[in-house]
Design an enzyme around this catalytic site. Sequence first.
Site, PDB file in Angstrom:
ATOM      1  N   ASP A   1       0.983  -1.367  -0.052  1.00  0.00           N
ATOM      2  CA  ASP A   1      -0.046  -0.037  -0.018  1.00  0.00           C
ATOM      3  C   ASP A   1       0.789   1.305  -0.177  1.00  0.00           C
ATOM      4  OD1 ASP A   1      -2.323   1.764   0.793  1.00  0.00           O
ATOM      5  OD2 ASP A   1      -3.359   0.083   1.093  1.00  0.00           O
TER       6      ASP A   1
ATOM      7  N   ASP B   1      -0.964   2.554  18.372  1.00  0.00           N
ATOM      8  CA  ASP B   1      -1.951   1.510  18.583  1.00  0.00           C
ATOM      9  C   ASP B   1      -1.663   0.383  17.690  1.00  0.00           C
ATOM     10  OD1 ASP B   1      -3.427   3.329  19.905  1.00  0.00           O
ATOM     11  OD2 ASP B   1      -5.220   3.588  18.425  1.00  0.00           O
TER      12      ASP B   1
ATOM     13  N   HIS C   1      -3.402   6.065   3.910  1.00  0.00           N
ATOM     14  CA  HIS C   1      -4.509   4.716   3.351  1.00  0.00           C
ATOM     15  C   HIS C   1      -3.603   3.438   4.067  1.00  0.00           C
ATOM     16  CE1 HIS C   1      -6.085   1.690   0.683  1.00  0.00           C
ATOM     17  NE2 HIS C   1      -7.319   2.752   0.352  1.00  0.00           N
TER      18      HIS C   1
ATOM     19  N   ASN D   1      -4.482  -0.196  26.344  1.00  0.00           N
ATOM     20  CA  ASN D   1      -5.124  -0.264  27.649  1.00  0.00           C
ATOM     21  C   ASN D   1      -6.650  -0.033  27.416  1.00  0.00           C
ATOM     22  OD1 ASN D   1      -2.823  -0.560  29.138  1.00  0.00           O
ATOM     23  ND2 ASN D   1      -2.586   1.696  29.268  1.00  0.00           N
TER      24      ASN D   1
ATOM     25  N   ASN E   1     -14.567   0.500  -6.353  1.00  0.00           N
ATOM     26  CA  ASN E   1     -15.373   1.472  -5.793  1.00  0.00           C
ATOM     27  C   ASN E   1     -16.045   2.076  -7.020  1.00  0.00           C
ATOM     28  OD1 ASN E   1     -14.438   0.960  -3.243  1.00  0.00           O
ATOM     29  ND2 ASN E   1     -13.028   2.452  -3.043  1.00  0.00           N
TER      30      ASN E   1
ATOM     31  N   ALA F   1      -8.739  -8.486  -7.970  1.00  0.00           N
ATOM     32  CA  ALA F   1     -10.019  -9.140  -7.381  1.00  0.00           C
ATOM     33  C   ALA F   1     -10.311 -10.267  -8.375  1.00  0.00           C
ATOM     34  CB  ALA F   1     -10.930  -8.213  -6.934  1.00  0.00           C
TER      35      ALA F   1
ATOM     36  N   VAL G   1      -8.167 -15.685  -5.873  1.00  0.00           N
ATOM     37  CA  VAL G   1      -8.021 -14.434  -4.918  1.00  0.00           C
ATOM     38  C   VAL G   1      -9.578 -13.972  -4.350  1.00  0.00           C
ATOM     39  CG1 VAL G   1      -7.526 -11.817  -5.094  1.00  0.00           C
ATOM     40  CG2 VAL G   1      -6.210 -13.141  -6.329  1.00  0.00           C
TER      41      VAL G   1
ATOM     42  N   SER H   1     -11.645  -0.785   0.147  1.00  0.00           N
ATOM     43  CA  SER H   1     -10.629  -1.211   0.634  1.00  0.00           C
ATOM     44  C   SER H   1     -10.604  -1.505   2.059  1.00  0.00           C
ATOM     45  CB  SER H   1      -9.619   0.379   0.531  1.00  0.00           C
ATOM     46  OG  SER H   1      -9.261   0.546  -0.753  1.00  0.00           O
TER      47      SER H   1
END
Length: 354
Positions: free
Chosen positions: A38, A46, A72, A86, A163, A174, A179, A226
């Site tokens: 990407d 995080d 992205h 946490n 999209n 795809a 796949v 995505s």
Amino acid sequence: MSPDADLIRSDQWHLPFLHVSEAHSVSQGSGIVVAVPDTGVDPHPDLRENLLEGTDAIPGGEGHGRQDRDSHGTSMAGLIASHGRNDQGALGIAPKAKVLPIFDTPPGGNGEPDALAIGIEFAIKSGADVISISAVAGASVRLQQALRAAQDANIVVVAAAGNQPADTGVRYPATEEGVIAVGGVDRNGQHAAVSVTGPEIDVVAPAVDIYSTSYGGKYSKGTGTSSATAIVAGAAALIRSKYPYLPAQEVAHRLTATAIDKGPPGRDDEYGYGVIDLVAALTADVPPLGFESVSAPAGAGPTTTADARPGGDDDGATARGLATLAVIVAAGVGWALVAHRRRRGDDPPPRISR
């Protein structure tokens, strides 16, 4: 602007929608490496504990894929494997999986097929278990060869369908055989307007107003297939961790066979086989797709211990590969007999018990 760390978790509506907490009581993706070709992946607080050293497939990076000036790639990686802080911050579908970052798309630009191919080749060499492709590309010869090599290497490959309005149908990669093609649904579980439709769609996942990590310690909200693709890649990581002996085709089969049917009965062009069901995918008694594997009872734990180090000497990949080989030998068949994975609309419905 995106919410703070103490608010982001409650904005991640896809977590309760997919019953992620219940799924995490069964599997959290431990020992699995997910490659993310990407815009690179920023070491967000995080996510950074699950971020491996990757590579750059194009100029402009720092050589390890751990930078992102677009957001992205960091967003996709966060949806897959954010661990939070946490009980706050973003949470991924597979918070104990590792992310292999690959910088193959320039900030604000479109990636090239051969750059994606380089990223996939690196993922294969690095022992990735899943490759998450939240992009569409042209079908160059090198990219086609890389995708087929990934499948030959027993890697689960997941890709965005595309999209609207930019895309009018399911786009490559795809559409490549083997796949997993991912479409999207909205907060109500209905077809997302942004998601393309087509006979290649395998499964769908949340794709509207999806909150995740961003660069610089920030958060982002995105809409598109995505996001749905990264979520399905996380689901594949959960399955591979729970059932490390399953061949990639059987992982895909477990996702489609346990999906919640939507629209007309059976597979359709909007939902594929349905909305992914994480809990069922991890616990249902799913008959094997063909003779290439033998499914263990749904309650059985992992048969190998996978170590999540990338590289050609990856112990987890080796252990899983040996276990998979043993299953194939026990079944008395070779990979040449592997059945075509993508079922068609006239196939009988999958037989599962929940």
